[in-house]
Design a protein around this motif. Structure first.
Motif, PDB file in Angstrom:
ATOM      1  N   GLU A 265       0.843  -1.215   0.000  1.00 36.20           N
ATOM      2  CA  GLU A 265       0.000   0.000   0.000  1.00 36.20           C
ATOM      3  C   GLU A 265       0.869   1.253   0.000  1.00 36.20           C
ATOM      4  O   GLU A 265       0.484   2.295  -0.514  1.00 36.20           O
ATOM      5  N   GLU A 266       2.076   1.130   0.601  1.00 34.95           N
ATOM      6  CA  GLU A 266       2.980   2.292   0.711  1.00 34.95           C
ATOM      7  C   GLU A 266       3.449   2.803  -0.640  1.00 34.95           C
ATOM      8  O   GLU A 266       4.008   3.896  -0.738  1.00 34.95           O
ATOM      9  N   ALA A 267       3.252   2.000  -1.703  1.00 33.65           N
ATOM     10  CA  ALA A 267       3.690   2.425  -3.043  1.00 33.65           C
ATOM     11  C   ALA A 267       2.601   3.177  -3.799  1.00 33.65           C
ATOM     12  O   ALA A 267       2.873   3.754  -4.855  1.00 33.65           O
ATOM     13  N   LYS A 268       1.379   3.175  -3.270  1.00 30.69           N
ATOM     14  CA  LYS A 268       0.264   3.749  -4.023  1.00 30.69           C
ATOM     15  C   LYS A 268       0.191   5.269  -3.877  1.00 30.69           C
ATOM     16  O   LYS A 268       0.512   5.825  -2.833  1.00 30.69           O
ATOM     17  N   PHE A 269      -0.297   5.891  -4.959  1.00 25.08           N
ATOM     18  CA  PHE A 269      -0.445   7.357  -5.031  1.00 25.08           C
ATOM     19  C   PHE A 269       0.893   8.052  -4.788  1.00 25.08           C
ATOM     20  O   PHE A 269       0.984   9.043  -4.073  1.00 25.08           O
ATOM     21  N   LYS A 270       1.935   7.491  -5.378  1.00 27.34           N
ATOM     22  CA  LYS A 270       3.274   8.067  -5.224  1.00 27.34           C
ATOM     23  C   LYS A 270       3.991   8.125  -6.566  1.00 27.34           C
ATOM     24  O   LYS A 270       3.767   7.281  -7.438  1.00 27.34           O
TER      25      LYS A 270
END
Length: 255
Positions: A221-226
């Motif tokens: 999830e930490e990779a999303k919207f980045k």
């Protein structure tokens, strides 16, 4: 605990040098992923194994993309226009080679229209995550890559990145530095923003590491919207990157 369902992931540009690696990495992790590839020609399809999971389509034709995206969970976009060197260059005479794009294969058609078509098709199919590989250098309109073949390739890549960021689909935009045909998984990876890494000595990265980051981005999830720049330290310098959750957690930029 029941096994998590496998994600079906389409890699476009799967016949390209980085795309082939990403497609292969997904195939190797068949416990977690169902891999699909999209290539432009039958020849490219044969080159990566010729399986039924490889679709042949021209990304400039929106309707042709639709079958490949049906039922996928995620999309990794690795398509890119590729400049060709004019054949009459003679290095013995000094000077620089000239480059051109083939008709219909300019960055505007491939990196903008072709990527927009993929994003639209994925959105219509209900895809849950798109990983787009762009390039460092996009903050500088005068970057030398833009003058190759008068293609403005970074300008059009950036436009597609912005379109994805505005699409509402969870996204990860990866902007690698210079791509190396070297072994992956043996370096410390570095993330940055706004082309700051171009001012440093660490502005290249093996293609295999870019492909690995694409696959890892699907799992956190930490990779999303980045959106982030990506490079690597030289082999043997620093600490080998193994914790991708931590790598993605360092990134705060949405574009």
């Amino acid at each position: 605990m029941a096994d998590a369902p496998r994600s079906t992931v389409l890699v476009t540009g799967a016949g390209g040098r980085t795309g082939q690696i990403a497609y292969r990495k997904l195939k190797e992790r068949s416990d977690r992923f169902v891999a699909r590839g999209l290539v432009r020609t039958e020849e490219s399809k044969e080159k990566i194994g010729g399986g039924d999971d490889v679709y042949v389509a021209d990304i400039r034709d929106a309707d042709r993309i639709t079958p490949a995206v049906q039922g996928i969970d995620a999309l990794i976009i690795l398509t890119s226009a590729v400049p060709k060197m004019k054949p009459d260059f003679d290095p013995s005479k000094g000077g620089r080679p000239e480059f051109y794009y083939e008709d219909g294969s300019y960055p505007e058609q491939v990196d903008w229209i072709g990527q927009k078509n993929q994003i639209d098709a994925a959105k219509n199919a209900g895809v849950k995550h798109i990983v787009l590989v762009g390039s460092m250098g996009g903050t500088n309109p005068n970057h030398p890559l833009n003058s190759l073949g008068n293609g403005n390739i970074l300008v059009w890549k950036r436009k597609a990145e912005q379109y994805l960021a505005d699409s509402g689909i969870p996204y990860t935009i990866i902007r690698p530095g210079g791509l190396l045909d070297k072994e992956g998984g043996v370096r410390e990876l570095i993330v940055g923003k706004d082309d700051e890494l171009l001012q440093t000595d660490t502005k290249t990265i093996p293609r295999a590491d870019v492909a690995e980051v694409c696959v890892q981005a699907l799992q956190f999830e930490e990779a999303k919207f980045k959106a982030f720049d990506l490079a690597s330290k030289p082999e043997g310098v620093g600490t080998l990157t193994k914790d991708f959750k931590a790598l993605f957690s360092q990134i705060t930029t949405r574009f």
